[in-house]
Design a protein around this motif. Sequence first.
Motif, mmCIF file in Angstrom:
data_model
loop_
_atom_site.group_PDB
_atom_site.id
_atom_site.type_symbol
_atom_site.label_atom_id
_atom_site.label_comp_id
_atom_site.label_asym_id
_atom_site.label_seq_id
_atom_site.Cartn_x
_atom_site.Cartn_y
_atom_site.Cartn_z
ATOM 1 N N ASN A 189 0.855 -1.183 0.000
ATOM 2 C CA ASN A 189 0.000 0.000 0.000
ATOM 3 C C ASN A 189 0.891 1.232 0.000
ATOM 4 O O ASN A 189 1.945 1.236 0.619
ATOM 5 C CB ASN A 189 -0.897 -0.007 1.234
ATOM 6 C CG ASN A 189 -1.955 1.069 1.189
ATOM 7 O OD1 ASN A 189 -2.192 1.686 0.154
ATOM 8 N ND2 ASN A 189 -2.594 1.305 2.314
ATOM 9 N N PHE A 190 0.491 2.259 -0.699
ATOM 10 C CA PHE A 190 1.165 3.549 -0.625
ATOM 11 C C PHE A 190 0.161 4.634 -0.971
ATOM 12 O O PHE A 190 -0.705 4.446 -1.802
ATOM 13 C CB PHE A 190 2.398 3.622 -1.540
ATOM 14 C CG PHE A 190 2.122 3.339 -2.997
ATOM 15 C CD1 PHE A 190 1.657 4.326 -3.858
ATOM 16 C CD2 PHE A 190 2.337 2.069 -3.512
ATOM 17 C CE1 PHE A 190 1.412 4.061 -5.200
ATOM 18 C CE2 PHE A 190 2.097 1.796 -4.857
ATOM 19 C CZ PHE A 190 1.635 2.790 -5.692
ATOM 20 N N LYS A 191 0.272 5.730 -0.267
ATOM 21 C CA LYS A 191 -0.564 6.905 -0.564
ATOM 22 C C LYS A 191 0.159 7.795 -1.570
ATOM 23 O O LYS A 191 -0.426 8.333 -2.483
ATOM 24 C CB LYS A 191 -0.843 7.696 0.714
ATOM 25 C CG LYS A 191 -1.624 6.922 1.745
ATOM 26 C CD LYS A 191 -3.100 7.063 1.526
ATOM 27 C CE LYS A 191 -3.875 6.477 2.664
ATOM 28 N NZ LYS A 191 -4.463 5.207 2.393
ATOM 29 N N ARG A 192 1.455 7.942 -1.336
ATOM 30 C CA ARG A 192 2.304 8.740 -2.218
ATOM 31 C C ARG A 192 3.576 7.934 -2.439
ATOM 32 O O ARG A 192 4.333 7.711 -1.502
ATOM 33 C CB ARG A 192 2.627 10.084 -1.570
ATOM 34 C CG ARG A 192 3.401 11.011 -2.460
ATOM 35 C CD ARG A 192 3.525 12.391 -1.793
ATOM 36 N NE ARG A 192 4.046 13.352 -2.721
ATOM 37 C CZ ARG A 192 5.335 13.639 -2.846
ATOM 38 N NH1 ARG A 192 6.228 13.021 -2.097
ATOM 39 N NH2 ARG A 192 5.735 14.536 -3.720
ATOM 40 N N ALA A 193 3.787 7.483 -3.656
ATOM 41 C CA ALA A 193 4.936 6.633 -3.949
ATOM 42 C C ALA A 193 6.241 7.401 -3.770
ATOM 43 O O ALA A 193 6.347 8.561 -4.175
ATOM 44 C CB ALA A 193 4.841 6.105 -5.380
ATOM 45 N N GLU A 194 7.224 6.730 -3.165
ATOM 46 C CA GLU A 194 8.540 7.333 -3.009
ATOM 47 C C GLU A 194 9.267 7.307 -4.350
ATOM 48 O O GLU A 194 9.118 6.357 -5.129
ATOM 49 C CB GLU A 194 9.369 6.531 -2.000
ATOM 50 C CG GLU A 194 8.869 6.617 -0.580
ATOM 51 C CD GLU A 194 9.708 5.765 0.356
ATOM 52 O OE1 GLU A 194 10.950 5.743 0.209
ATOM 53 O OE2 GLU A 194 9.109 5.109 1.222
ATOM 54 N N ASN A 195 10.065 8.319 -4.589
ATOM 55 C CA ASN A 195 10.856 8.379 -5.819
ATOM 56 C C ASN A 195 11.896 7.261 -5.830
ATOM 57 O O ASN A 195 12.616 7.068 -4.851
ATOM 58 C CB ASN A 195 11.572 9.722 -5.948
ATOM 59 C CG ASN A 195 10.608 10.880 -6.086
ATOM 60 O OD1 ASN A 195 10.239 11.511 -5.114
ATOM 61 N ND2 ASN A 195 10.185 11.151 -7.296
ATOM 62 N N GLY A 196 11.959 6.516 -6.944
ATOM 63 C CA GLY A 196 12.986 5.502 -7.132
ATOM 64 C C GLY A 196 12.773 4.193 -6.402
ATOM 65 O O GLY A 196 13.592 3.286 -6.516
#
Length: 180
Positions: free
Chosen positions: A166-173
């Motif tokens: 699950n993620f609300k805002r994906a981390e870069n990379g």
Amino acid sequence: MKIGLVRHFEVEYQLPSKLKLMTPNQFKQWLYEYEISDIKESRVEPSSIKWEKCFSSDLPRAVKTAQKLFAGQIIETKALRELAIFPPTNRNIKLPILLWLFLGRMAWMLSDKSQVESKLMFDERLKYILEEIILKEDDDVLLVSHGFLMIFLRKELLKRGFKGPNFKRAENGKIYVFEK
């Protein structure tokens, strides 16, 4: 079958001060400059998965990220581009950039004519990505794209029986792995 979703590396072009006021034209100019900006390259932990194919948004920040993560041929496609947003008005008013971003997304959600891509068009693009690009074969596929699009790709993968984080805002990379 495994699908890896990756948000491009962080962009060098920074968001102006939250309080900086912009006209619609200044906001469009900022969006354009962001689109063509370079990335801040990051170290990436090698994946334990041997990706068989890699598809990337055709925007430079995504392609450069894909080149760092995948050694083979990268298939660039407009289908993986971020949803473009536009100011919902051309009236010469000045608003903070975060408000322009919020209003642009709201205008899209409400199918306002100010937005180039409607929700229906966006949904069709997601369907194309999943059915014609990813699920056509049974390969382990790496997709390098953008944050907003990844939220919807994740939802669609879960609907189709994939399991993943699950993620609300994906981390870069960061690679988010989904498996069926």
